[in-house]
Scaffold this motif. Structure first.
Motif: not given
Length: 336
Positions: A198, A202-203, A221, A223-224, A238-240, A250
């Motif tokens: 990030k 956003r990540f 996008e 998150d990890e 995503e969407s975690s 997520g």
């Protein structure tokens, strides 16, 4: 209250109902004494010893062991300490769990001290019995533990592991942007790095090279990042969202290395990894209606489940073994 003072579990000391996990605690106390030459819990009186069992933790084996055992491998110390947890649910939950962790030691690179400590563990099996145990009981138990130690040591020597410390890792800075890098993975060639970071609002997924500075956004996008396959696929979350404590899940998705539209794979995933041939995926996923976690490989085939949670799923380099962390307490980050 029944038991030999010094080797009783906390629940035995309290006079509570006990199960097989109490035996695991007692075995941990014996292993500790075999390796260090000192009792894990001791006092001038029986009452003081029982108080130590309830309230105190024994010193690290890496600092108390002497003589042939002077260099106890940290991994062996952790196994013994895990046996000696005060709460039953925080110990190994079965003898097979303990055996699995002892076996895992045999796959680690042996240091000279670690090898001698394992040999010494077997050697102590032929020494005098621990006070409070009959000689027959001692030799039965110590002989078994010693055989395990000899097996570990023999495996290490037979597979060509050399004594001595592993070379220190080399670190090189790749990015200088202000932001957060949440996770990163190498590509199969070892020259390209993919990460979830990030640097703005956003990540996103980024790629970079070990021989150059800076990262290139992939326009996705994430998150990890969880895994990079041998054929150029990326697994990421995503969407975690956090379930409780350290535990979050997520939506598992995949995308090609060069960027492109992501494809949704599975919801409520904690961790995942591509198989060695990149044809299948192993996942640790949360089953919401049953409030438990499952390790599945391939997706849909249950290999393991727990009411705690699972994470950090990884295949071995040869693709034949899966490793993962098991956290017995749902929101706690301690695990094995």
């Amino acid at each position: 209250m029944l038991g030999t003072v010094g080797y009783m579990s906390p629940e035995q000391v309290r006079g509570q109902v006990v199960d097989h996990r109490s035996d695991i605690f007692s075995l941990g106390a014996i292993l500790y004494e075999m390796l260090s030459g000192e009792r894990a819990f001791k006092g001038d009186t029986a009452a003081e010893t029982m108080t130590a069992i309830l309230r105190e933790d024994p010193p690290d084996l890496t600092t108390t062991a002497t003589g042939a055992n002077a260099s106890i491998p940290p991994a062996l110390d952790q196994i013994v300490r895990h046996c000696l947890q005060k709460e039953p649910q925080q110990r190994f939950q079965s003898a097979s769990d303990l055996a699995f962790n002892l076996e895992a030691l045999s796959t680690a690179t042996a240091t000279s001290g670690g090898t001698s400590a394992l040999r010494a563990l077997a050697g102590v099996a032929a020494s005098s019995p621990i006070p409070g145990m009959s000689r027959r009981m001692f030799f039965a138990l110590a002989g078994t533990v010693g055989a395990i130690a000899v097996g570990i040591g023999g495996f290490l020597l037979g597979h060509g592991f050399k004594a001595g410390r592993a070379p220190l890792p080399h670190y090189k800075q790749i990015t200088y942007q202000e932001g957060t890098v949440a996770s990163a993975r190498f590509s199969p060639d070892g020259q390209t790095i993919f990460c979830a970071a990030k640097f703005g609002n956003r990540f996103e997924l980024y790629s970079g090279r070990v021989d150059s500075l800076g990262l290139r956004p992939l326009g996705i996008e994430a998150d990890e990042i969880l895994s990079v396959s041998t054929d150029g696929g990326i697994l990421f979350l995503e969407s975690s969202h956090v379930l409780t404590g350290w535990n979050s899940v997520g939506t598992l998705a995949s995308a090609p290395m060069g960027g492109g539209a992501p494809r949704t794979v599975l919801k409520d995933v904690q961790s995942a990894d591509w198989s060695h041939d990149a044809g299948k995926i192993a996942v640790a996923r949360f089953i919401a209606d049953k409030r438990l976690y499952r390790l599945e490989y391939p997706i849909g085939k249950v290999l393991y489940e727990t009411t705690g949670y699972l994470d950090h799923v990884r295949f071995s380099p040869d693709g034949k073994t899966l490793a993962f962390l098991d956290h017995p307490l749902f929101g706690d980050d301690r695990g094995f």
